[in-house]
Design a protein around this motif. Structure first.
Motif, PDB file in Angstrom:
ATOM      1  N   ARG A  83       0.859  -1.190   0.000  1.00  0.00           N
ATOM      2  CA  ARG A  83       0.000   0.000   0.000  1.00  0.00           C
ATOM      3  C   ARG A  83       0.889   1.232   0.000  1.00  0.00           C
ATOM      4  N   TYR A 121      11.739  -8.636   0.770  1.00  0.00           N
ATOM      5  CA  TYR A 121      12.054 -10.035   0.446  1.00  0.00           C
ATOM      6  C   TYR A 121      12.861 -10.108  -0.847  1.00  0.00           C
ATOM      7  N   GLY A 165       3.466  -0.128   3.448  1.00  0.00           N
ATOM      8  CA  GLY A 165       2.712  -1.176   4.119  1.00  0.00           C
ATOM      9  C   GLY A 165       2.629  -2.419   3.256  1.00  0.00           C
ATOM     10  N   VAL A 166       2.866  -3.573   3.851  1.00  0.00           N
ATOM     11  CA  VAL A 166       2.783  -4.843   3.113  1.00  0.00           C
ATOM     12  C   VAL A 166       1.580  -5.619   3.623  1.00  0.00           C
ATOM     13  N   MET A 167       0.770  -6.126   2.722  1.00  0.00           N
ATOM     14  CA  MET A 167      -0.442  -6.825   3.106  1.00  0.00           C
ATOM     15  C   MET A 167      -0.555  -8.165   2.374  1.00  0.00           C
ATOM     16  N   PRO A 168      -0.512  -9.284   3.122  1.00  0.00           N
ATOM     17  CA  PRO A 168      -0.713 -10.585   2.485  1.00  0.00           C
ATOM     18  C   PRO A 168      -2.188 -10.754   2.112  1.00  0.00           C
TER      19      PRO A 168
ATOM     20  N   LEU B  16       5.272  -9.574   8.888  1.00  0.00           N
ATOM     21  CA  LEU B  16       5.060  -8.583   7.839  1.00  0.00           C
ATOM     22  C   LEU B  16       4.460  -7.329   8.452  1.00  0.00           C
ATOM     23  N   SER B  17       4.838  -6.184   7.892  1.00  0.00           N
ATOM     24  CA  SER B  17       4.240  -4.934   8.379  1.00  0.00           C
ATOM     25  C   SER B  17       2.856  -4.806   7.739  1.00  0.00           C
ATOM     26  N   VAL B  18       1.921  -5.553   8.299  1.00  0.00           N
ATOM     27  CA  VAL B  18       0.584  -5.609   7.714  1.00  0.00           C
ATOM     28  C   VAL B  18      -0.029  -4.203   7.730  1.00  0.00           C
ATOM     29  N   ALA B  19      -0.491  -3.780   6.565  1.00  0.00           N
ATOM     30  CA  ALA B  19      -0.959  -2.402   6.397  1.00  0.00           C
ATOM     31  C   ALA B  19      -2.425  -2.275   6.783  1.00  0.00           C
ATOM     32  N   ASN B  20      -2.717  -2.628   8.027  1.00  0.00           N
ATOM     33  CA  ASN B  20      -4.119  -2.563   8.453  1.00  0.00           C
ATOM     34  C   ASN B  20      -4.523  -1.181   8.945  1.00  0.00           C
TER      35      ASN B  20
END
Lengths: 201, 201
Positions: A83, A121, A165-168, B16-20
């Protein structure tokens, strides 16, 4: 592809001008740079079509080596999205990581570098999927889609102004992703569908 | 969307730096037009991010009302594609019909006009599907995807320099379409996948 009319004629009134014969490309009569900024170069192109019609177009040149868009697979079912603020649309967009291919870089090297800079990564397996255009009618730009697998932790510093921001996201939950207002970027959406289909998810 | 880490931690080493959490949008400090041609306007944008970092970007403004891309369904299984010369990539591209929304036009009116000009059909049923961007990081442009059904024969003159080839294609045969070298436009590909999924084909 459908056959040439028999099927169609049976249930539709007019015959479609099926584009099966190879068209004759128009000739480029002249090109001229009409504007140049730090990032963009705009060119006029005078074309003469096979039927004699002459027209002037404008197009955006990238003058670079294209871009890569990476589909990082955390596992067989999960993709990593980023993001990032998009100044074109003035909002945060959720999309796949991407970036320019630098001079002298292979597509795979560019993909792995962008992955390390934007997601944190590296990938032990990189696969070329396809190449996409964004608006071929007036932009030269081509984006090469690279699937990244067998990920390992490695972060390299990029030129991003703030932390990305990283979102799986599970590929099986693609409809929920598309329902979000911040997931609009056509290349990412096309690539996600293609990878999902390839993996039969 | 995946949960916040429990699942991931079990089989992947780093969190992970989850972008919540909702990000804070950067402030636009200044914008300035730096180039203008017949078709394009380029602007610099000075941004100040929430962390204090200041950066100058360039973006392409369209200054118009966006565009429509039409998915014309000849029947429940068949879409109509057009083949048109694209000066950006200097080749004929096979894609969905599209065009600019004119001042005062609704999206549906624009979609039906473009359909009549480029394909030779009108549609009795028009449905909004979604809106896509092409490169939100540096282009303002948004394309609204409109599904056109219940087609009837009606051609209106457009501004095309030569006759546009129309090619019916079965949605079930999307992989064969994507294997072609002349089908690369990301918005069309994304829209075709979405319509195929919606129709469960």
């Amino acid at each position: 592809m459908l056959g040439r009319g028999i099927f169609l004629k049976n249930h539709f009134p007019i015959e479609l001008s099926v584009a099966n014969k190879e068209p004759i490309k128009p000739q480029i009569v002249a090109t001229k740079t009409v504007a140049r900024t730090r990032l963009f170069r705009i060119e006029t192109v005078d074309l003469c079509f096979a039927n004699g019609v002459e027209t002037r177009y404008e197009r955006l040149r990238s003058g670079r080596h294209g871009a890569v868009l990476i589909v990082p697979l955390l596992d067989r079912e999960t993709v990593l999205l980023i993001r990032e603020y998009a100044v074109g649309t003035e909002r945060y967009e959720l999309a796949l990581p991407k970036g320019r291919v630098e001079t002298g870089e292979t597509l795979f090297a560019a993909a792995n570098r962008e992955l390390m800079e934007e997601v944190g990564y590296g990938a032990s397996r990189l696969t070329y999927l396809t190449s996409l255009t964004v608006a071929p009618g007036y932009i030269e730009h081509t984006t090469h889609i690279i699937v990244a697998e067998k990920l390992y932790e490695e972060r390299r510093p990029g030129d991003e102004p703030e932390e990305i921001g990283v979102m799986p996201w599970r590929l099986a939950e693609l409809p929920a992703l598309l329902a979000r207002e911040d997931c609009t970027e056509a290349r990412s959406i096309a690539a996600l569908f293609m990878v999902k289909e390839k993996l039969s998810l």
